[in-house]
Design an enzyme around this catalytic site. Sequence first.
Site, short mmCIF file in Angstrom:
data_model
loop_
_atom_site.label_atom_id
_atom_site.label_comp_id
_atom_site.label_asym_id
_atom_site.label_seq_id
_atom_site.Cartn_x
_atom_site.Cartn_y
_atom_site.Cartn_z
N ARG A 120 50.60 60.02 40.46
CA ARG A 120 50.91 59.09 39.37
C ARG A 120 50.02 59.41 38.17
O ARG A 120 48.80 59.32 38.26
CB ARG A 120 50.65 57.65 39.84
N HIS A 127 50.00 53.54 29.54
CA HIS A 127 48.73 53.17 30.16
C HIS A 127 47.73 52.97 29.02
O HIS A 127 46.73 53.65 28.93
CB HIS A 127 48.29 54.23 31.17
N ASN A 149 48.57 46.99 41.35
CA ASN A 149 47.19 47.49 41.33
C ASN A 149 46.29 46.38 41.85
O ASN A 149 46.33 45.26 41.33
CB ASN A 149 46.77 47.85 39.90
N GLU A 205 49.82 47.53 33.97
CA GLU A 205 48.99 46.34 33.77
C GLU A 205 49.13 45.71 32.38
O GLU A 205 48.18 45.68 31.60
CB GLU A 205 47.52 46.68 34.03
N TYR A 220 42.25 45.40 43.15
CA TYR A 220 40.84 45.76 43.35
C TYR A 220 40.05 44.66 44.05
O TYR A 220 39.30 44.94 44.98
CB TYR A 220 40.20 46.13 42.00
N GLU A 224 47.61 51.39 42.43
CA GLU A 224 46.17 51.65 42.27
C GLU A 224 45.40 50.83 43.28
O GLU A 224 45.68 49.64 43.47
CB GLU A 224 45.66 51.25 40.88
#
Length: 472
Positions: free
Chosen positions: A91, A135, A309, A180, A311, A375
Amino acid sequence: MTAADTRAEVRTADAATLRFPAGFRWGTATAAYQIEGAASEDGRTPSIWDTFSRTPGRVRNGDTGDIAADHYHRMREDVALMRELGVTDYRFSVAWPRVQPTGRGPALQKGLDFYRRLCDELREAGIRPVATLYHWDLPQELEDAGGWPRRETAERFAVYAGLTAEALGDRVATWTTLNEPWCAAFLGYGNGVHAPGRTSDADALRAAHHLNLAHGLAVDALRTALPAGTEVSLTLNLHVVRALTESAEDRDAARRIDAVANRIFLDPVFRGRLPEDLVRDTARVTDWSFVRDGDLAAVAAPIDSLGLNYYSPTVVAAGSSESPSPWAGAERHVRFLPAPGPRTAMDWPVDADGLYELLARLRDELPGVPLVITENGAAYEDYADPSGRVRDPERVAYLRGHLAAVRRAIEDGADVRGYFLWSLLDNFEWAYGYSKRFGIVHVDFASQRRTPKDSARWYADVIARGGLPAAP
Ligand code: FCB
């Protein structure tokens, strides 16, 4: 069953691999501004991140993406690294100001050629190219004309998407419109920690709507330009929001953040409507009159998968926090608390259960929508030891825990098709500059030397065996 029998069973399980479904995609992810460098080569014009990073005080240590990981010149070497890892997918993102300088007018062949060569190199290595169109590198001219709070930016984006798809459509396997949009809108225009660094709740909400619109218009442009059946997607960083207690006040704090961080994108994209509570919560900031008839139907153009994504989770309680914030006024009612547990070098809590919760929620709320982790990964204080080896056991533990959570979610019915590790290379970590290392390949930025970390070897083994070794 005796204790010895139980131990024998565990031993058998230890010897095995916790397998993922056949055809599961194993990838790595990067983004143009974070790795490419060559900021003014071959006709590329500045993006908002060039301007922002060159503005004193915006990025730690005054770092910029001028050179970054020099991927623009080392692309072949980087694809070779991925071939060695055995990844099935890669990606990357296309830099808008590289293929359509200034964000207007015809495409620039030199810029497109770079991505053509990248795709060809990937395909030769047996790796599927997965391209993200945005992005965060908005051409500076479009910001000067008003940026994402301005409707025209969404229309411009659709044109750019169409001309990029026409040029690369035969090479790219999966297209993602935006990465995002929450960060682009609320960090870019709300609290200003990301480019372009503006601080207005009203502009952040306008930006969020125009990013949604940009996505929907771009899906249309992509469908027109691409062969039928090409996968078109969107990547969101949905927040896993936990209320500190079960009290009505704390749960209401969680609802507010869920509205302005998650449902502000999910509801328009998948249901063609704005969340009513969001409109109510933000009434002091905006009347949403910038949403025109037909917009929400355009935003809801069907997509083939949703990228996620993840985290770490967010813990909230009733209270209040400081402005400017990325919460469009919700901070007046919400207190943010540190989640417990170990932390990464970003000071982000390590909490793999959050990823499971997210996947379980989407399984229930969006049945029939395939999910892809686009991600996941962690920054740690990595360094090469005197023998040149980079030992990163904490990253391996992080990845193992999160992949185990993905597998558990799949077992429990979530339709997860792939996992992209953030990131292939150490890179320019936005406002943190080069101070945070997310790569599974270490980059010495002075020499641009690449050294696979222990985690890279570990990931290669996971890919080769099609799952996690049952014993850590
Ligand atoms: C995400 C971004 C990505 C990277 C990681 C750490 O928000 O999409 O570019 O910076 O965080």
